[in-house]
Design a protein around this motif. Structure first.
Motif, short mmCIF file in Angstrom:
data_model
loop_
_atom_site.label_atom_id
_atom_site.label_comp_id
_atom_site.label_asym_id
_atom_site.label_seq_id
_atom_site.Cartn_x
_atom_site.Cartn_y
_atom_site.Cartn_z
N ALA A 88 8.42 -13.83 8.39
CA ALA A 88 7.38 -14.21 9.35
C ALA A 88 7.51 -15.67 9.76
O ALA A 88 7.39 -16.01 10.95
CB ALA A 88 6.00 -13.94 8.76
N SER A 105 9.12 -11.46 0.91
CA SER A 105 10.01 -11.23 2.05
C SER A 105 9.24 -11.35 3.36
O SER A 105 9.75 -11.90 4.34
CB SER A 105 10.65 -9.85 1.93
OG SER A 105 11.45 -9.76 0.77
N HIS A 106 8.02 -10.83 3.37
CA HIS A 106 7.18 -10.94 4.57
C HIS A 106 6.96 -12.40 4.94
O HIS A 106 7.09 -12.78 6.11
CB HIS A 106 5.84 -10.26 4.32
CG HIS A 106 4.76 -10.70 5.25
ND1 HIS A 106 4.72 -10.33 6.59
CD2 HIS A 106 3.68 -11.51 5.05
CE1 HIS A 106 3.67 -10.89 7.16
NE2 HIS A 106 3.04 -11.60 6.26
N THR A 149 16.62 -8.63 4.45
CA THR A 149 15.41 -7.91 4.02
C THR A 149 15.38 -6.45 4.48
O THR A 149 14.62 -5.66 3.93
CB THR A 149 14.15 -8.61 4.55
OG1 THR A 149 14.23 -8.73 5.98
CG2 THR A 149 13.99 -9.99 3.94
N THR A 159 3.94 -3.95 1.56
CA THR A 159 3.22 -4.58 0.45
C THR A 159 1.93 -3.84 0.15
O THR A 159 1.59 -3.56 -1.02
CB THR A 159 2.90 -6.05 0.80
OG1 THR A 159 4.13 -6.75 1.06
CG2 THR A 159 2.16 -6.73 -0.34
N SER A 214 8.49 -8.36 9.78
CA SER A 214 7.53 -8.99 8.87
C SER A 214 6.24 -8.18 8.78
O SER A 214 5.64 -8.08 7.70
CB SER A 214 7.22 -10.42 9.34
OG SER A 214 6.45 -10.41 10.53
N MET A 252 6.93 -5.39 6.53
CA MET A 252 6.89 -5.86 5.15
C MET A 252 5.45 -5.95 4.63
O MET A 252 5.17 -5.64 3.48
CB MET A 252 7.58 -7.23 5.04
CG MET A 252 9.08 -7.15 4.93
SD MET A 252 9.58 -6.37 3.38
CE MET A 252 11.35 -6.40 3.57
N ALA A 253 4.56 -6.42 5.51
CA ALA A 253 3.16 -6.49 5.11
C ALA A 253 2.60 -5.10 4.81
O ALA A 253 1.86 -4.90 3.83
CB ALA A 253 2.34 -7.17 6.20
#
Length: 224
Positions: A208, A203-204, A94, A177, A170, A173-174
């Motif tokens: 996570a 991906s998050h 990722t 998003t 993670s 990633m959030a």
């Protein structure tokens, strides 16, 4: 054999106890449990061929293999390393996508007069930094626990470090998003940004979940 007989089977009781006590990747854990069950079955069969009754043979096999408390530390250590590798692999896969999200967030402001440019640029710097650090740690983890495992001892705190690196990735990633969703509303090329945002969310969720499992494994007692 009746259901009551199976419940009283020392081998199955032993396997159920190990299954409940161990934590790690589903496939790795299932493979380990199956290997232990097969080993117990072979030992029971060997004792049975010597004329020992099944229950006595099963109890003897369990004693020879060791109690659940005796087996868990060494088995859990193996599963914890497997979980660290699983998390590191998820992060490694990722991290490039984080950089792609960074690029999209950075370039989404072209032609806009809103405050997105500064926000996107600041977020881009953080996402790129997180992606770089996470990718390096993930690659090092895969190397140390893989090809170099025969030469180098795995650091005790490595699984926990991988877990927190995965957690940080993670979170990044959030944020990606959120940034991509915001950019999609304001940008003219919103379908691409919306698709990237959906992939960032997926991906998050993956990273996570793996990082959470890795944190749990890293805190369990293992053999040194």
């Amino acid at each position: 054999m009746t259901a009551a007989g199976r419940q009283a089977d020392p081998v199955e009781d032993h396997v159920r106890g190990l299954t409940a006590a161990l934590h790690g990747p589903v496939r790795a854990k299932a493979r380990m449990i199956q290997e232990i069950r097969d080993g117990l079955a072979d030992t029971v069969e060997a004792h049975a061929h010597e004329g020992m009754p099944y229950r006595s043979a099963a109890q003897q096999a369990v004693r020879e293999f060791g109690t659940v408390d005796e087996l868990v530390p060494s088995c859990q250590r193996e599963l914890t390393i497997a979980q660290a590798r699983h998390t590191a692999r998820a992060v490694a896969l990722t991290a490039p996508f984080l950089i792609a999200c960074w690029y999209l967030s950075w370039t989404a402001h072209h032609g806009q007069t809103w405050l997105l440019p500064r926000t996107a640029q600041l977020l881009a710097v953080h996402l790129a930094g997180v992606a770089t650090v996470a990718a390096v740690l993930a690659a090092a983890t895969l190397a140390v626990t893989g090809t170099l495992a025969r030469r180098l001892a795995t650091p005790r705190r490595l699984p926990l470090a991988v877990a927190w690196a995965g957690t940080t990735a993670s979170v990044a990633m959030a944020l990606a998003t959120l940034a991509l969703a915001t950019a999609a509303v304001l940008a003219t090329h919103w379908p691409l940004l919306a698709c990237a945002g959906a992939l960032a969310a997926a991906s998050h969720a993956r990273v996570a979940a793996s990082a959470r499992a890795c944190r749990r494994c890293a805190r369990l007692p293992v053999a040194r």
